[in-house]
Design an enzyme around this catalytic site. Sequence first.
Site, PDB file in Angstrom:
ATOM      1  N   LEU A   1      47.359  -8.100 -45.639  1.00 43.56           N
ATOM      2  CA  LEU A   1      48.218  -9.076 -44.956  1.00 43.56           C
ATOM      3  C   LEU A   1      49.452  -8.432 -44.325  1.00 43.56           C
ATOM      4  O   LEU A   1      50.102  -7.583 -44.937  1.00 43.56           O
ATOM      5  CB  LEU A   1      48.691 -10.132 -45.961  1.00 43.56           C
TER       6      LEU A   1
ATOM      7  N   PHE B   1      59.576 -19.959 -40.576  1.00 38.14           N
ATOM      8  CA  PHE B   1      58.159 -19.714 -40.800  1.00 38.14           C
ATOM      9  C   PHE B   1      57.355 -20.634 -39.893  1.00 38.14           C
ATOM     10  O   PHE B   1      57.874 -21.634 -39.395  1.00 38.14           O
ATOM     11  CB  PHE B   1      57.818 -19.988 -42.276  1.00 38.14           C
TER      12      PHE B   1
ATOM     13  N   ARG C   1      47.385 -25.145 -44.267  1.00 36.20           N
ATOM     14  CA  ARG C   1      48.599 -24.966 -45.073  1.00 36.20           C
ATOM     15  C   ARG C   1      49.677 -24.261 -44.265  1.00 36.20           C
ATOM     16  O   ARG C   1      49.384 -23.323 -43.532  1.00 36.20           O
ATOM     17  CB  ARG C   1      48.274 -24.116 -46.302  1.00 36.20           C
TER      18      ARG C   1
ATOM     19  N   GLU D   1      53.683 -13.459 -42.222  1.00 37.66           N
ATOM     20  CA  GLU D   1      54.229 -14.289 -41.154  1.00 37.66           C
ATOM     21  C   GLU D   1      55.739 -14.043 -41.023  1.00 37.66           C
ATOM     22  O   GLU D   1      56.333 -14.255 -39.969  1.00 37.66           O
ATOM     23  CB  GLU D   1      53.969 -15.748 -41.548  1.00 37.66           C
TER      24      GLU D   1
ATOM     25  N   GLN E   1      41.636 -21.219 -44.600  1.00 38.12           N
ATOM     26  CA  GLN E   1      42.684 -20.690 -43.710  1.00 38.12           C
ATOM     27  C   GLN E   1      42.431 -19.231 -43.328  1.00 38.12           C
ATOM     28  O   GLN E   1      42.149 -18.396 -44.188  1.00 38.12           O
ATOM     29  CB  GLN E   1      44.043 -20.775 -44.392  1.00 38.12           C
TER      30      GLN E   1
ATOM     31  N   ARG F   1      49.408 -21.458 -38.527  1.00 38.19           N
ATOM     32  CA  ARG F   1      48.452 -20.348 -38.603  1.00 38.19           C
ATOM     33  C   ARG F   1      47.128 -20.629 -37.913  1.00 38.19           C
ATOM     34  O   ARG F   1      46.548 -19.720 -37.310  1.00 38.19           O
ATOM     35  CB  ARG F   1      48.174 -20.057 -40.078  1.00 38.19           C
TER      36      ARG F   1
ATOM     37  N   HIS G   1      44.408 -16.146 -41.687  1.00 36.08           N
ATOM     38  CA  HIS G   1      45.763 -15.715 -41.334  1.00 36.08           C
ATOM     39  C   HIS G   1      45.683 -14.938 -40.030  1.00 36.08           C
ATOM     40  O   HIS G   1      44.790 -14.101 -39.862  1.00 36.08           O
ATOM     41  CB  HIS G   1      46.343 -14.832 -42.445  1.00 36.08           C
TER      42      HIS G   1
ATOM     43  N   HIS H   1      42.400 -16.077 -45.572  1.00 36.16           N
ATOM     44  CA  HIS H   1      43.648 -15.912 -46.313  1.00 36.16           C
ATOM     45  C   HIS H   1      43.826 -16.898 -47.460  1.00 36.16           C
ATOM     46  O   HIS H   1      44.340 -16.544 -48.512  1.00 36.16           O
ATOM     47  CB  HIS H   1      44.818 -16.053 -45.343  1.00 36.16           C
TER      48      HIS H   1
HETATM   49  C1  FAD Z   1      48.385 -11.228 -49.521  1.00 31.87           C
HETATM   50  C2  FAD Z   1      48.836 -12.636 -49.762  1.00 31.87           C
HETATM   51  C3  FAD Z   1      50.123 -13.022 -49.434  1.00 31.87           C
HETATM   52  C4  FAD Z   1      50.554 -14.329 -49.631  1.00 31.87           C
HETATM   53  N1  FAD Z   1      51.836 -14.672 -49.278  1.00 31.87           N
HETATM   54  C5  FAD Z   1      52.267 -15.935 -49.520  1.00 31.87           C
HETATM   55  C6  FAD Z   1      53.618 -16.304 -49.227  1.00 31.87           C
HETATM   56  O1  FAD Z   1      54.437 -15.503 -48.792  1.00 31.87           O
HETATM   57  N2  FAD Z   1      53.982 -17.585 -49.462  1.00 31.87           N
HETATM   58  C7  FAD Z   1      53.128 -18.523 -49.967  1.00 31.87           C
HETATM   59  O2  FAD Z   1      53.537 -19.658 -50.170  1.00 31.87           O
HETATM   60  N3  FAD Z   1      51.854 -18.181 -50.286  1.00 31.87           N
HETATM   61  C8  FAD Z   1      51.411 -16.920 -50.074  1.00 31.87           C
HETATM   62  N4  FAD Z   1      50.117 -16.580 -50.390  1.00 31.87           N
HETATM   63  C9  FAD Z   1      49.291 -17.549 -51.139  1.00 31.87           C
HETATM   64  C10 FAD Z   1      49.742 -17.572 -52.605  1.00 31.87           C
HETATM   65  O3  FAD Z   1      50.198 -16.311 -52.996  1.00 31.87           O
HETATM   66  C11 FAD Z   1      48.615 -17.989 -53.537  1.00 31.87           C
HETATM   67  O4  FAD Z   1      47.980 -19.140 -53.044  1.00 31.87           O
HETATM   68  C12 FAD Z   1      49.139 -18.295 -54.941  1.00 31.87           C
HETATM   69  O5  FAD Z   1      49.970 -17.264 -55.398  1.00 31.87           O
HETATM   70  C13 FAD Z   1      48.001 -18.549 -55.898  1.00 31.87           C
HETATM   71  O6  FAD Z   1      48.521 -18.618 -57.189  1.00 31.87           O
HETATM   72  P1  FAD Z   1      47.623 -19.112 -58.402  1.00 31.87           P
HETATM   73  O7  FAD Z   1      48.500 -19.119 -59.593  1.00 31.87           O
HETATM   74  O8  FAD Z   1      46.948 -20.378 -58.026  1.00 31.87           O
HETATM   75  O9  FAD Z   1      46.465 -18.020 -58.527  1.00 31.87           O
HETATM   76  P2  FAD Z   1      46.463 -16.408 -58.651  1.00 31.87           P
HETATM   77  O10 FAD Z   1      47.799 -15.824 -58.563  1.00 31.87           O
HETATM   78  O11 FAD Z   1      45.425 -15.953 -57.702  1.00 31.87           O
HETATM   79  O12 FAD Z   1      45.961 -16.184 -60.140  1.00 31.87           O
HETATM   80  C14 FAD Z   1      44.643 -16.467 -60.553  1.00 31.87           C
HETATM   81  C15 FAD Z   1      44.504 -16.128 -62.014  1.00 31.87           C
HETATM   82  O13 FAD Z   1      43.246 -16.584 -62.494  1.00 31.87           O
HETATM   83  C16 FAD Z   1      42.664 -15.618 -63.335  1.00 31.87           C
HETATM   84  N5  FAD Z   1      41.212 -15.852 -63.328  1.00 31.87           N
HETATM   85  C17 FAD Z   1      40.419 -16.171 -62.280  1.00 31.87           C
HETATM   86  N6  FAD Z   1      39.150 -16.359 -62.690  1.00 31.87           N
HETATM   87  C18 FAD Z   1      39.143 -16.156 -64.028  1.00 31.87           C
HETATM   88  C19 FAD Z   1      38.135 -16.201 -65.031  1.00 31.87           C
HETATM   89  N7  FAD Z   1      36.882 -16.509 -64.755  1.00 31.87           N
HETATM   90  N8  FAD Z   1      38.494 -15.916 -66.306  1.00 31.87           N
HETATM   91  C20 FAD Z   1      39.770 -15.602 -66.617  1.00 31.87           C
HETATM   92  N9  FAD Z   1      40.771 -15.566 -65.696  1.00 31.87           N
HETATM   93  C21 FAD Z   1      40.450 -15.839 -64.437  1.00 31.87           C
HETATM   94  C22 FAD Z   1      43.111 -14.292 -62.752  1.00 31.87           C
HETATM   95  O14 FAD Z   1      43.071 -13.285 -63.715  1.00 31.87           O
HETATM   96  C23 FAD Z   1      44.554 -14.628 -62.330  1.00 31.87           C
HETATM   97  O15 FAD Z   1      45.428 -14.437 -63.414  1.00 31.87           O
HETATM   98  C24 FAD Z   1      49.666 -15.273 -50.187  1.00 31.87           C
HETATM   99  C25 FAD Z   1      48.380 -14.902 -50.543  1.00 31.87           C
HETATM  100  C26 FAD Z   1      47.954 -13.605 -50.297  1.00 31.87           C
HETATM  101  C27 FAD Z   1      46.532 -13.252 -50.623  1.00 31.87           C
END
Ligand code: FAD
Length: 570
Positions: A247, A122, A381, A250, A235, A281, A237, A346
Amino acid sequence: MTEITLDNDLVSHDIIVIGAGLAGLRAAIEIHDMGMNVAVISKVHPIRSHSGAAQGGINASLGSDDSWEAHAFDTIKGSDYLADQDTVEVLCKEAPERVIEMENWGCNFSRRENGRVAQRPFGGAGFPRTCFAGDRTGHNLLHTLYEQVIKRNIRIYSEWFVTKLLVGKGRCLGCVAMNMADSKIVAFRSEATILATGGYGRIYQRSTNAIINRGHGISLAYNAGVPLEDMEFVQFHPTTLFGTNILITEGARGEGGYLLNKDNERFMERYAKDTMELAPRDIVARAIQKEVDEGRGFPGGFVHLDLRHLGKDRIDKRLAGIRQISVDFAGIDPVKKPIPVQPGQHYSMGGVSSDINGRTPMTGLYAIGECACISVHGANRLGGNSLLDTVVFGRRAGAAAVEHVRLSGREDEDVSLDVSGKMKRDEEKEIGDLMTGEGESFATIRDELQSVMQQYAGIFRNRQGLEHALEEISKLKKRASKLKVKSRVKVFNLELMNALELKGMLELGHVIIMGALAREESRGAHYRTDHLERDDENWLKHTLAYKDEEPRLEYKAVNIGMFQPQKREY
Ligand SMILES: Cc1cc2nc3c(=O)[nH]c(=O)nc-3n(C[C@H](O)[C@H](O)[C@H](O)COP(=O)(O)OP(=O)(O)OC[C@H]3O[C@@H](n4cnc5c(N)ncnc54)[C@H](O)[C@@H]3O)c2cc1C
């Protein structure tokens, strides 16, 4: 304490986790397994959280000739030396244990011939250390954790929208949330509250993020007086599908994909001759944008990502989702034609300021995952480090919150009952006001915000543009203070949610622009065309933004450990 429903308007749990992505679910599992009552609140069903969209993979130094130190060095260099090295050490040391735990819980990682977990190269990594499940890693990880949550019977308030944090005597006492099914407002009391609400990508016009990623949790903390850290680092992407900005992982370059301009040149040679397409990135995104800006892109503003030489078998085995996305959304089969790609927002490196155990400066409030700045990613990142961040710091924050509740007891019961009642009433009034009378709708203001952020706080920034953006944001905030919700329905009133979220999005945009304007240097993803060099003498420090009329900026030293800052070359 067990779960008690005092009456219909007040629900109580030991610990409340807001957000059901990977970070929130991992924290909830830890809290439950340590014997405490926990509930998770999420505005969408847990498996619709953005974590499920992650494609490329999760980093861990599993290889016998890899090490946590090598992983830490790559992460710190990738961060342009802004990451706190004590937290990076924890991230990299705990990585193998967390990834193996996910495997033991049933995540079906892709395998090598010998049956071991496969790892792909990566960007910015000196070693192939990204574990993956095809190109649907987040989907597999999220389903695995959700199964573990179901198995433990952890209470989930699904499709509940949190509108405020409950704060009394400087402590977080829970939150106020709206049941989206009937718009009922309920106060949730807890001894500790963990924010795991994800990123804010949708304040930009072009983003890979799900449309639910509006940074609402970050703005809840900011409005409650908690500082936001390093928000100017956003960031972009390098490879999102031209047209929709979905997306293109990568991992496609990790598997050997090339980037080509309209002259069929592998232009990365000019920008990162050793690592080429696998430079970090920030560097690849700037390179693509420069090719486009200087007329070497294709009309409309994209370059090509060519996978054809990998062959159909490898594409189907390792990049099946990418093939499907390209066919479904661009009508292009990457087995036969290159994919048109352009950079897009991203990831949020900045977020709610929190420490190595997810503790924020407010007693009882924790922040983890993408909504937090712990800070392991610094100014940029590395791919695969965010999924890792969610499970490492999700577990740690869960454990720390349990310890906090055990030590602090429930001495503020009266205060918290008063606060809950008052804030619930305030919230009902605020929402009632929004739904009375006529005014501008959220949609036009949001469109304009997205365009301002894209144009002036994007990959390339300068003083003039940022000052203009600041003026525009102030105007938008004024207009938003008078906006109204037309729809009066009580059942899933998405217009109401959008209006509430827009106010937070404007706050975050304001903070990003202020931080970017103040930081007169270029570091990682923050690139100032009027200050091209990194300036360690003046700017090797974190930004902290506090809520005020204009965000008030303070600064905090970076924790330097094993690795002294060096020039960052690839
Ligand atoms: C398309 C894409 C691909 C990616 N690929 C990778 C990868 O391959 N490897 C990597 O390391 N990272 C990757 N990332 C980044 C990574 O996926 C995310 O940073 C990470 O999964 C975020 O997880 P989280 O648990 O912090 O939040 P999220 O999974 O975004 O969850 C947020 C939660 O908060 C809740 N929420 C938000 N606001 C409220 C509110 N006001 N009231 C109630 N609930 C609320 C939502 O319902 C949700 O359940 C990618 C990101 C994207 C967008």
